[in-house]
Scaffold this motif. Structure first.
Motif, short mmCIF file in Angstrom:
data_model
loop_
_atom_site.label_atom_id
_atom_site.label_comp_id
_atom_site.label_asym_id
_atom_site.label_seq_id
_atom_site.Cartn_x
_atom_site.Cartn_y
_atom_site.Cartn_z
N LEU A 1 -4.68 10.18 6.59
CA LEU A 1 -4.06 9.16 6.04
C LEU A 1 -4.97 8.66 4.78
O LEU A 1 -5.81 8.09 4.98
CB LEU A 1 -3.88 7.74 7.03
CG LEU A 1 -2.48 7.89 7.65
CD1 LEU A 1 -2.82 6.59 8.74
CD2 LEU A 1 -1.29 7.50 6.61
N ASP A 49 -6.24 -1.27 -6.94
CA ASP A 49 -7.22 -0.20 -6.68
C ASP A 49 -6.14 0.97 -6.50
O ASP A 49 -5.20 1.32 -5.73
CB ASP A 49 -7.76 -0.29 -5.26
CG ASP A 49 -8.97 0.85 -5.18
OD1 ASP A 49 -9.59 0.78 -4.25
OD2 ASP A 49 -9.10 1.96 -5.87
N TYR A 62 0.47 5.39 1.12
CA TYR A 62 -0.54 6.26 1.57
C TYR A 62 0.20 7.54 1.56
O TYR A 62 1.43 7.70 1.71
CB TYR A 62 -0.81 5.82 3.01
CG TYR A 62 -1.50 4.77 3.39
CD1 TYR A 62 -1.00 3.47 3.47
CD2 TYR A 62 -3.01 4.79 3.58
CE1 TYR A 62 -1.90 1.96 3.74
CE2 TYR A 62 -3.67 3.44 3.70
CZ TYR A 62 -3.28 2.39 3.85
OH TYR A 62 -3.91 1.26 3.88
N ALA A 94 -1.28 -4.28 8.45
CA ALA A 94 -0.13 -3.65 7.60
C ALA A 94 0.93 -3.48 8.47
O ALA A 94 0.80 -2.75 9.46
CB ALA A 94 -0.73 -2.94 6.65
N TYR A 100 -3.06 0.28 -3.86
CA TYR A 100 -3.03 -0.97 -3.34
C TYR A 100 -2.39 -1.95 -4.26
O TYR A 100 -3.29 -2.11 -5.31
CB TYR A 100 -4.26 -1.43 -2.63
CG TYR A 100 -4.62 -2.71 -2.63
CD1 TYR A 100 -5.52 -3.22 -3.02
CD2 TYR A 100 -3.69 -3.40 -1.79
CE1 TYR A 100 -5.96 -4.60 -2.71
CE2 TYR A 100 -3.73 -5.05 -1.48
CZ TYR A 100 -5.09 -5.36 -1.73
OH TYR A 100 -5.22 -6.75 -1.68
N GLN A 153 0.10 11.21 3.99
CA GLN A 153 -0.50 11.81 5.09
C GLN A 153 -0.30 13.42 5.15
O GLN A 153 0.87 13.69 5.24
CB GLN A 153 0.16 11.26 6.46
CG GLN A 153 -0.50 11.62 7.70
CD GLN A 153 0.15 11.07 9.08
OE1 GLN A 153 1.24 10.60 9.06
NE2 GLN A 153 -0.59 11.02 10.11
N LEU A 208 -5.18 6.41 1.30
CA LEU A 208 -4.86 5.31 0.59
C LEU A 208 -4.65 5.95 -1.06
O LEU A 208 -5.68 6.18 -1.43
CB LEU A 208 -5.97 4.22 0.61
CG LEU A 208 -5.22 3.12 -0.06
CD1 LEU A 208 -4.03 2.29 0.41
CD2 LEU A 208 -6.36 1.97 -0.02
N SER A 237 -7.59 4.08 -7.20
CA SER A 237 -8.78 5.34 -7.33
C SER A 237 -8.14 6.28 -6.29
O SER A 237 -8.81 7.65 -6.41
CB SER A 237 -10.21 4.67 -6.74
OG SER A 237 -10.04 4.08 -5.41
N PHE A 265 0.80 -1.19 0.07
CA PHE A 265 -0.07 0.10 0.16
C PHE A 265 0.77 1.13 -0.13
O PHE A 265 2.03 1.30 0.68
CB PHE A 265 -1.02 0.02 1.49
CG PHE A 265 -1.66 -1.08 1.56
CD1 PHE A 265 -1.26 -2.27 2.32
CD2 PHE A 265 -2.81 -1.30 1.07
CE1 PHE A 265 -1.80 -3.57 2.46
CE2 PHE A 265 -3.50 -2.43 1.31
CZ PHE A 265 -3.05 -3.46 2.17
N PHE A 275 3.94 7.04 3.06
CA PHE A 275 4.13 5.90 3.95
C PHE A 275 3.99 4.92 2.66
O PHE A 275 2.95 4.82 2.13
CB PHE A 275 3.02 5.69 5.21
CG PHE A 275 3.45 6.59 6.16
CD1 PHE A 275 2.68 7.60 6.34
CD2 PHE A 275 4.53 6.05 6.97
CE1 PHE A 275 3.15 8.34 7.70
CE2 PHE A 275 4.88 6.98 8.31
CZ PHE A 275 4.07 8.02 8.43
#
Lengths: 114, 111
Positions: free
Chosen positions: A43, A56, A35, A103, A48, A37, A45, A58, A33, A91
């Motif tokens: 946070l 994903d 991310y 995770a 993935y 922040q 996403l 999106s 993943f 991240f």
């Protein structure tokens, strides 16, 4: 185990430049993943991967952002061209499977675009 | 779509007080997983607990306890006898196939 390794830890770049963030997931993990922040958005996403395939994306904010996972031990997140509003901590996290398992996060890359 | 709400933006307590951090989630799936993570001032994200949607048993780990109630879609986190070292941002997360986080609650424990 060394954990999830991200590089660089800090990056300062000028607006318009290309930025590449790198991630090495924990060996044996098949989900990864990315991310972002920020104070305003928390946070988020971005993308993935499962078994190196993007499942994903999106959450990727716009076409300036792209992510790749050429193999099970390496992923990149690229921003081209970078803008000041991209400043954030990015991240990377990995897990054994996409859902249901915790995770593990890297230390993050603090990106500043000036 | 999955969603996690942590309505408490910031909480401040005095050491040794008990504190509860709220988490409410939304999902259409019957199988899902809930998590709590801690982000201390140093910035890393530390996993605390995982719960699956079929296990509503509460859990206690030392001063930490978690209350999962499907009827109210809540997964609350209580710290008993808080300590200064508990000061951090705490995130609740929901996983169906990926993992999405709430906005976080910043907890400050004053001596």
């Amino acid at each position: 185990d060394a954990g999830v390794i991200q590089s660089p830890r800090h990056e300062v770049t000028e607006m318009g430049q290309e930025v590449t963030l790198r991630c090495k997931p924990i060996s044996g993990h098949n989900s990864l993943f990315w991310y972002r922040q920020t104070m305003m958005r928390g946070l988020e996403l971005l993308i993935y991967f499962n078994n190196n395939v993007p499942i994903d994306d999106s959450g990727m904010p716009e076409d300036r952002f792209s992510a790749k996972m050429p193999n099970a031990s390496f992923s990149t997140l690229k921003i081209q061209p970078s803008e000041p509003r991209d400043s954030a901590v990015y991240f990377c996290a990995s897990s054994y499977t996409g859902g249901g398992v915790e995770a593990f996060f890297g230390q993050g890359t603090r990106l500043t675009v000036v | 779509a999955q969603k996690v709400t942590q309505a408490q933006t910031e909480i401040s307590v005095v050491e040794k007080e008990d504190v509860t951090l709220d988490c409410v989630y939304e999902t259409r799936d019957t199988t899902y997983y809930l998590f709590w993570y801690k982000q201390p001032p140093s910035g890393e994200l530390v996993f605390l607990i995982r719960r699956n949607s079929f296990d509503e048993q509460n859990e206690i780990s030392g001063r930490y306890s978690w209350n999962f109630q499907k009827s109210t879609s809540s997964f609350n986190f209580t710290i008993t006898a808080s300590q200064v070292v508990d000061s951090a941002v705490y995130f609740c997360a929901l996983s169906e196939y990926d993992m999405r986080f709430g906005a976080g609650t910043r907890l400050t424990v004053k001596p």
